[in-house]
Motif scaffolding. Structure first.
Motif, PDB file in Angstrom:
ATOM      1  N   GLY A  19      -7.648   6.255   5.312  1.00  0.00           N
ATOM      2  CA  GLY A  19      -8.909   6.904   5.655  1.00  0.00           C
ATOM      3  C   GLY A  19      -9.264   8.059   4.738  1.00  0.00           C
ATOM      4  N   GLY A  20      -8.907   7.945   3.476  1.00  0.00           N
ATOM      5  CA  GLY A  20      -9.224   9.000   2.527  1.00  0.00           C
ATOM      6  C   GLY A  20      -8.160  10.089   2.452  1.00  0.00           C
ATOM      7  N   GLN A  31      -4.119   0.832  -2.303  1.00  0.00           N
ATOM      8  CA  GLN A  31      -4.920   1.253  -1.145  1.00  0.00           C
ATOM      9  C   GLN A  31      -6.088   2.141  -1.575  1.00  0.00           C
ATOM     10  N   GLN A  80     -11.459   3.987  -2.185  1.00  0.00           N
ATOM     11  CA  GLN A  80     -11.727   5.394  -2.453  1.00  0.00           C
ATOM     12  C   GLN A  80     -12.705   5.520  -3.617  1.00  0.00           C
ATOM     13  N   GLY A 103       0.793  -1.227   0.000  1.00  0.00           N
ATOM     14  CA  GLY A 103       0.000   0.000   0.000  1.00  0.00           C
ATOM     15  C   GLY A 103       0.822   1.271   0.000  1.00  0.00           C
ATOM     16  N   MET A 108      -4.245  11.338   1.957  1.00  0.00           N
ATOM     17  CA  MET A 108      -3.058  10.896   1.239  1.00  0.00           C
ATOM     18  C   MET A 108      -1.852  11.686   1.756  1.00  0.00           C
ATOM     19  N   ASP A 111       4.189   7.643  -0.352  1.00  0.00           N
ATOM     20  CA  ASP A 111       2.842   8.083   0.001  1.00  0.00           C
ATOM     21  C   ASP A 111       1.976   6.868   0.326  1.00  0.00           C
ATOM     22  N   TYR A 112       0.890   7.137   1.011  1.00  0.00           N
ATOM     23  CA  TYR A 112       0.050   6.054   1.515  1.00  0.00           C
ATOM     24  C   TYR A 112      -1.359   6.610   1.683  1.00  0.00           C
ATOM     25  N   MET A 113      -2.322   5.824   1.337  1.00  0.00           N
ATOM     26  CA  MET A 113      -3.709   6.267   1.482  1.00  0.00           C
ATOM     27  C   MET A 113      -4.260   5.729   2.795  1.00  0.00           C
ATOM     28  N   THR A 154      -1.223   3.698  -5.514  1.00  0.00           N
ATOM     29  CA  THR A 154      -1.344   2.628  -4.532  1.00  0.00           C
ATOM     30  C   THR A 154      -2.642   1.836  -4.694  1.00  0.00           C
ATOM     31  N   ARG A 192     -23.304  16.552 -11.316  1.00  0.00           N
ATOM     32  CA  ARG A 192     -22.036  16.732 -12.045  1.00  0.00           C
ATOM     33  C   ARG A 192     -21.879  15.579 -13.009  1.00  0.00           C
ATOM     34  N   THR A 247       3.392   3.625  -1.800  1.00  0.00           N
ATOM     35  CA  THR A 247       4.002   3.857  -3.107  1.00  0.00           C
ATOM     36  C   THR A 247       5.300   4.612  -2.878  1.00  0.00           C
ATOM     37  N   GLY A 257     -14.954  10.704  -7.635  1.00  0.00           N
ATOM     38  CA  GLY A 257     -16.070  11.368  -6.972  1.00  0.00           C
ATOM     39  C   GLY A 257     -17.416  10.697  -7.156  1.00  0.00           C
ATOM     40  N   PHE A 260     -16.733  15.825  -0.313  1.00  0.00           N
ATOM     41  CA  PHE A 260     -17.982  16.090  -1.047  1.00  0.00           C
ATOM     42  C   PHE A 260     -17.908  15.557  -2.488  1.00  0.00           C
ATOM     43  N   GLU A 261     -17.770  14.249  -2.607  1.00  0.00           N
ATOM     44  CA  GLU A 261     -17.696  13.600  -3.922  1.00  0.00           C
ATOM     45  C   GLU A 261     -16.620  14.248  -4.783  1.00  0.00           C
ATOM     46  N   GLU A 262     -15.514  14.581  -4.154  1.00  0.00           N
ATOM     47  CA  GLU A 262     -14.364  15.208  -4.833  1.00  0.00           C
ATOM     48  C   GLU A 262     -14.682  16.584  -5.398  1.00  0.00           C
ATOM     49  N   SER A 288     -24.119  17.475  -1.656  1.00  0.00           N
ATOM     50  CA  SER A 288     -23.506  18.793  -1.518  1.00  0.00           C
ATOM     51  C   SER A 288     -23.848  19.764  -2.643  1.00  0.00           C
TER      52      SER A 288
END
Lengths: 519, 269
Positions: A414-415, B125, B129, A338, A417, A410-412, B123, B64, A340, B133, A452-454, B60
């Motif tokens: 809980g959302g 990981q 995710q 996990g 990075m 880097d590592y992800m 990753t 989109r 990188t 979005g 918020f959905e990116e 939100s």
């Protein structure tokens, strides 16, 4: 008011605008672009202001044939960093100091030819070598502009170079051999200048600023002036010197890359001009009283009365230098559990490294630069006769071989990075005091997350110098109001020693706002 | 009344036995194997190209849209490759995502970001995710590509019953994936007639329903029934993502070198 409301409604409608696509007998053409308002808000009003800017960008892609594509992108800007600009003009690739506004620029313009296992790209283009974040030691093919160095995106800061690029994608080599192997040859026929801020701009480096007056003690070795302290009034002018546009001044780059098991790897080589900014500082001294006497026809030499301050004037020019370097590089990335990991190393031959002008204009350096007693007396006499005396204070950029390397991970989680990266530059030769240490280490810590959905992207990034103690911090957020309208806000913090690469800007903290509408 | 010849009786009997109603005693595994067998024979494909539009309806704000093209290639031994190109909106246009799936091993993934002009290994990981979005995670996309090939060892199956989804009679089958770091249970509704997935309900490890995917507008592309619409809902986030496929092609002969970093930079040509 109604017009404004209609305009706002049009902008805020999600599908209000798309890239324009045209199918023609000459293939498919796509036009995209953006309009942006960009403003910075300085927190210290003693620093130079930067006016709000209006920026528009346009890109055109033409797929003329399955094997032929053309691409053109350009930008127009009004306002922003230029002060007392000379008016509208097109940025060129030869001048280092270009104080123009409004300005326009062809960023890239090239033809792609897809010829089976070979891709050719001919024209003005940008490259992206290396795998690390933000600081890539092997990414040296393009020069950059430094008028807004901390908030300009990595690729936007690059200046397109006229080049021919040929990439050969090697057929599969076999099960236990590297996969996806490609060999890329780049030829940049003529050197391209970096673009550097002029003194009136917000981001002109303080390390190159010369005080308006410099006081020097009486020279010990010169009888003529032995009791006269000296005060030098300084003026500095930027002066463009164009690089020689001859084929033997061009650059070549080679890159061999691929996959070997779980590792993405590449080896690279570059031979061409130094693409980091390199300037020369060349002062010339005059004795204004002697110049006036000369003009009036009074007796010469003019000798100042004992125990008075000798007022001299120095006119200095700041000019670009074009020196050749070589760079041997390697980079790789790998994912494990996990994490990188990315690494990059470059051995640079004859790299040019920045010094501070303050080092050059110190009394000891000035007197030692002029030379021994005889030379100092000759200089004093020449000044007394109203002559101009050039003073070679040494190079503002010192030449040395270097090793630059970096490792990042880097590592992800809980959302979030998080990214941690270490970069180090090792200066291999014995050089005068630089703006970096002989072993100069800096850390990059970044934390990114989308919400918020990116729709909302956030980033906190800190660059910390281990040895020189400077800190650069950037907190920013980008919010997509619609699919076409993005608002970016943030804050730039700069702290640390003035005698360092980034710390020299330490009063220039600012908040910033960008509103971009894209189609 | 004329006597029917014995051959006709045999044909009739065979037809009756193959009717869904008479398969009530089939186990979930037998049903899934039968669906897989159809996928591996009459509906088999080796590569697929899709153009689709994703519409994200989030809590939100307004909707989109994302337009993209997805290309898949099925390799030997489950070594599948996928490349995704983003066509719109402008802020993500040119972004491309490459995935190599290796059975029993972590996937390899690369992302090409046009603003950096770089392809970066990313990753695995990221699996949990959101995919750009949307309500789909990278894991969801993986599951949708692989679920019909799962063996009993990969996911224990149980026939829960039957239900009607959008007017189509379906078996309801619960799968419990062996992989512990993902969903605890996936309940799928498999069309009894077409053997296509109509609905999937994803539950977390605690048994709480987290997402629902509805597949509809199923049309045949050649011999392959294809859902042209999908609707993924995440009740806890009060969001949903609609997927409308505008074009699907199977077996166009995509070469292996289409699924490389080179293609990520060239775009969907």
């Amino acid at each position: 008011m109604r017009r404004v409301a209609l305009l706002l409604a049009a902008i805020l409608t999600p599908s209000a605008a798309r890239a324009l696509e045209y199918a023609t007998p000459m293939g498919k053409w796509t036009i995209g672009g953006y309009g942006e308002l960009y403003s910075v808000f300085r927190t210290n009003h003693n620093t130079q202001a930067q006016r709000p800017a209006g920026i528009t960008g346009l890109s055109i892609t033409g797929d003329l044939h399955p094997k032929v594509r053309v691409f053109l992108s350009g930008q127009f800007m009004a306002g922003g960093w230029p002060e007392d600009a000379k008016g509208f003009d097109l940025y060129n690739i030869s001048d280092t100091f270009q104080n123009i506004s409004p300005s326009t620029e062809v960023e890239e313009g090239y033809v792609d030819l897809f010829l089976g296992p070979v891709d050719l790209r001919l024209g003005k283009q940008k490259f992206a070598w290396g795998k690390l974040d933000t600081f890539q030691p092997t990414d040296v093919l393009n020069t950059r502009w430094y008028n807004d160095p901390f908030l300009t995106d990595e690729q936007d800061a690059k200046i397109g170079v006229p080049a021919a690029r040929a990439a050969w994608y090697v057929p599969a080599l076999g099960e236990h051999l590297p996969q996806d192997v490609s060999a890329t040859l780049v030829w940049i026929p003529v050197p391209v200048s970096t673009r550097f801020p002029v003194q009136s701009e917000r981001w002109f480096p303080p390390a190159i600023e010369v005080a308006q007056t410099i006081d020097l003690p009486p020279p010990k070795k010169v009888d003529l002036l032995e009791t006269n302290p000296i005060r030098v009034a300084n003026t500095v002018e930027e002066e463009n010197i164009k690089p020689v546009h001859a084929l033997d001044q061009g650059a070549v780059g080679l890159r061999l890359g691929g996959l070997w098991g779980p590792v993405d790897w590449a080896l690279s080589y570059y031979n061409g001009i130094e693409t980091d900014p390199v300037l020369a500082f060349s002062p010339t001294l005059v004795y204004p009283a002697a110049r006036r006497a000369k003009r009036r026809g009074d007796p010469l030499p003019v000798v100042p009365p004992p125990n008075t301050v000798l007022d001299l004037a120095a006119r200095s020019s700041l000019t670009p230098r074009f020196e050749r370097i070589q760079l041997f590089g390697a980079d790789g990335s790998y994912e494990l559990a996990g994490f990188t990991m990315r690494a990059e190393v470059a051995y640079g031959k004859d790299r040019l490294l920045p010094r501070s002008v303050q080092e050059l204009v110190s009394a000891s350096n000035i007197y030692s630069s002029i030379g021994g007693q005889k030379k100092q007396e000759d200089a004093a006499l020449a000044l007394g006769f109203g002559k101009r005396v050039p003073v070679d204070l040494g190079d503002l950029f010192a030449t040395s071989d270097t090793v630059e390397w970096g490792v990042g991970v880097d590592y992800m989680v809980g959302g979030w990075m998080p990214l941690l990266q270490v970069n180090q530059t090792i200066v291999l030769d014995d050089v005068p005091t630089l703006l970096i240490d002989d072993v100069d280490t800096q850390l990059l810590l970044a934390l990114r997350r989308a919400f918020f959905e990116e729709r909302l992207g956030t980033e906190l990034a800190v660059i910390q110098s281990v040895s020189r103690g400077y800190t650069v911090g950037i907190a920013r957020a980008a919010y997509d109001v619609t699919d076409h309208l993005r608002v970016r806000v943030g804050y730039l913090l700069l702290a640390g020693s003035r005698n360092s690469l980034y710390g020299q800007f330490h009063s220039n903290d600012e908040a910033f706002l960008r509103i971009r509408y894209s189609f | 009344m004329p006597r029917m010849p014995p051959l006709v009786w045999i044909v009739l009997l065979a037809a009756l036995l193959s009717a869904p109603a008479l398969r009530a005693e089939e186990t979930a595994r037998q049903i899934l194997d039968r669906a897989k067998q159809v996928d591996d024979t009459t509906r088999k494909w080796s590569d697929r190209s899709q153009t689709l539009t994703l519409t994200i309806h989030g809590k939100s704000g307004g909707a989109r849209e994302r337009s993209l093209q997805i290309f898949d290639k099925r390799g030997s031994d489950g070594e599948d490759k996928t490349v995704t190109f983003f066509l719109a909106p402008p802020e993500v246009k040119g972004t491309a995502f490459l995935q190599w799936s290796h059975p029993g091993k972590d996937n390899e993934q690369w992302l090409y970001l046009p603003e950096l002009k770089r392809t970066r290994r990313i990753t695995s990981q990221l699996r949990d995710q959101s995919f750009m979005g949307t309500d789909f995670s990278y894991r969801d996309l993986e599951i949708l590509a692989e679920i019909r090939g799962w063996t009993e060892a990969q996911a224990a199956s149980a026939l829960v019953g039957s239900e009607d989804v959008d007017g189509h009679a379906c078996w309801t089958i619960a799968l419990t994936p062996a992989e512990r770091d993902g969903y605890g249970k996936i309940v799928l509704s498999l069309d009894k007639e077409l053997l296509v997935l109509r609905k999937l309900i994803f539950h977390d490890a605690g048994g709480v329903m987290v997402k629902t995917l509805l597949q509809s507008d199923v049309k045949n592309v050649g011999a392959i029934p294809t859902a042209y619409r999908m609707d993924m809902q995440t009740p806890a986030k009060e969001s949903r993502t609609e997927v409308v496929i505008t074009e699907v092609k199977y077996d166009t002969g995509l070469a292996d070198d289409f699924f490389t970093e080179r293609q990520l930079q060239r775009g969907p040509r």
